[in-house]
Design a protein around this motif. Structure first.
Motif, PDB file in Angstrom:
ATOM      1  N   ILE A  16       0.795  -1.372   0.145  1.00  0.00           N
ATOM      2  CA  ILE A  16       0.015   0.036  -0.097  1.00  0.00           C
ATOM      3  C   ILE A  16       0.889   1.615   0.229  1.00  0.00           C
ATOM      4  CG2 ILE A  16      -1.628   1.320   1.288  1.00  0.00           C
ATOM      5  CD1 ILE A  16      -2.906  -1.502   2.601  1.00  0.00           C
ATOM      6  N   ASP A  17       1.071   2.441  -0.829  1.00  0.00           N
ATOM      7  CA  ASP A  17       1.013   3.429  -0.647  1.00  0.00           C
ATOM      8  C   ASP A  17      -0.328   4.255  -0.420  1.00  0.00           C
ATOM      9  OD1 ASP A  17       3.486   5.613  -1.594  1.00  0.00           O
ATOM     10  OD2 ASP A  17       2.342   6.381  -3.099  1.00  0.00           O
ATOM     11  N   GLU A  24      -3.292   3.927  -3.079  1.00  0.00           N
ATOM     12  CA  GLU A  24      -2.741   2.792  -3.919  1.00  0.00           C
ATOM     13  C   GLU A  24      -2.774   1.622  -3.767  1.00  0.00           C
ATOM     14  OE1 GLU A  24      -3.435   3.240  -6.800  1.00  0.00           O
ATOM     15  OE2 GLU A  24      -3.887   5.362  -7.087  1.00  0.00           O
ATOM     16  N   VAL A  25      -2.852   0.141  -3.854  1.00  0.00           N
ATOM     17  CA  VAL A  25      -2.934  -0.751  -3.235  1.00  0.00           C
ATOM     18  C   VAL A  25      -2.664  -1.771  -4.520  1.00  0.00           C
ATOM     19  CG1 VAL A  25      -4.324  -2.690  -2.115  1.00  0.00           C
ATOM     20  CG2 VAL A  25      -4.987  -0.351  -1.630  1.00  0.00           C
ATOM     21  N   LEU A  26      -1.972  -2.421  -4.009  1.00  0.00           N
ATOM     22  CA  LEU A  26      -1.294  -3.316  -5.216  1.00  0.00           C
ATOM     23  C   LEU A  26      -1.267  -5.332  -4.414  1.00  0.00           C
ATOM     24  CD1 LEU A  26      -0.342  -4.274  -7.483  1.00  0.00           C
ATOM     25  CD2 LEU A  26       2.205  -4.231  -6.144  1.00  0.00           C
ATOM     26  N   ILE A  27      -1.977  -5.860  -5.238  1.00  0.00           N
ATOM     27  CA  ILE A  27      -2.232  -7.743  -4.804  1.00  0.00           C
ATOM     28  C   ILE A  27      -1.876  -8.629  -5.160  1.00  0.00           C
ATOM     29  CG2 ILE A  27      -4.105  -8.951  -3.258  1.00  0.00           C
ATOM     30  CD1 ILE A  27      -6.120  -6.624  -2.832  1.00  0.00           C
ATOM     31  N   GLU A  28      -0.722  -8.972  -4.205  1.00  0.00           N
ATOM     32  CA  GLU A  28      -0.046 -10.291  -5.348  1.00  0.00           C
ATOM     33  C   GLU A  28      -0.929 -12.155  -4.696  1.00  0.00           C
ATOM     34  OE1 GLU A  28       4.043 -11.391  -6.922  1.00  0.00           O
ATOM     35  OE2 GLU A  28       4.469 -10.108  -5.348  1.00  0.00           O
ATOM     36  N   ARG A  29      -1.205 -12.664  -4.956  1.00  0.00           N
ATOM     37  CA  ARG A  29      -1.110 -14.225  -5.003  1.00  0.00           C
ATOM     38  C   ARG A  29      -0.071 -14.110  -5.008  1.00  0.00           C
ATOM     39  NH1 ARG A  29      -6.644 -15.551  -4.732  1.00  0.00           N
ATOM     40  NH2 ARG A  29      -8.128 -13.942  -4.762  1.00  0.00           N
ATOM     41  N   PRO A  30      -0.090 -15.985  -4.020  1.00  0.00           N
ATOM     42  CA  PRO A  30       1.368 -16.453  -3.969  1.00  0.00           C
ATOM     43  C   PRO A  30       1.416 -17.489  -4.888  1.00  0.00           C
ATOM     44  CG  PRO A  30      -0.523 -17.362  -2.138  1.00  0.00           C
ATOM     45  CD  PRO A  30      -1.096 -16.528  -3.295  1.00  0.00           C
ATOM     46  N   GLU A  66       4.357   2.144   4.159  1.00  0.00           N
ATOM     47  CA  GLU A  66       5.679   3.238   4.563  1.00  0.00           C
ATOM     48  C   GLU A  66       4.816   4.252   5.519  1.00  0.00           C
ATOM     49  OE1 GLU A  66       7.868   6.493   2.851  1.00  0.00           O
ATOM     50  OE2 GLU A  66       6.724   5.741   1.261  1.00  0.00           O
ATOM     51  N   ALA A  67       5.691   4.409   6.248  1.00  0.00           N
ATOM     52  CA  ALA A  67       5.087   5.518   7.210  1.00  0.00           C
ATOM     53  C   ALA A  67       4.124   6.478   7.221  1.00  0.00           C
ATOM     54  CB  ALA A  67       5.753   5.272   9.113  1.00  0.00           C
TER      55      ALA A  67
END
Length: 113
Positions: A16-17, A24-30, A66-67
């Motif tokens: 997550i940015d 903005e979210v990026l999801i990656e499956r295994p 990122e904080a």
């Protein structure tokens, strides 16, 4: 002292940015395949939608972000309360990785996620 936590091999990885109004979210499956991108507005309804989406995967979820001052706090609290594993990522590490992957220093939110 830093606590070492290994990432489960069957975990869904979420990056997550964070920003003030939109994340903005990026999801990656295994198992691989196409990564899923999402934009989440900084509202309760969108946070609930993201939690429902991640919970529906019925797998361990590891979320890295990122904080960003105060902007990450509300979403981080919501995700932690939902039982997901959270990881804070150093902004210096993100910058170096972005430079290495994209061969330049230019920055944008989807690229950061």
């Amino acid at each position: 002292m830093t606590k070492y936590l290994s990432t489960p091999t069957n975990a869904v990885l979420v990056a997550i940015d964070m920003s003030k109004h939109r994340h903005e979210v990026l999801i990656e499956r295994p198992e691989g395949g196409r990564r899923r991108r999402m934009s989440v507005m900084a509202t309760k309804d969108d946070y609930d939608r993201l939690v429902e989406e991640l919970a529906s995967m019925a797998r361990p979820i590891v979320i890295g972000f990122e904080a960003t001052g105060n902007y990450h706090r509300t979403l981080a609290y919501k995700l932690l309360a939902a039982g997901f594993q959270l990881r804070l990522i150093s902004s210096v590490a993100l910058a170096r990785t972005r430079e290495a992957l994209h061969n330049g220093w230019d920055k944008n939110d989807p690229k950061d996620a």
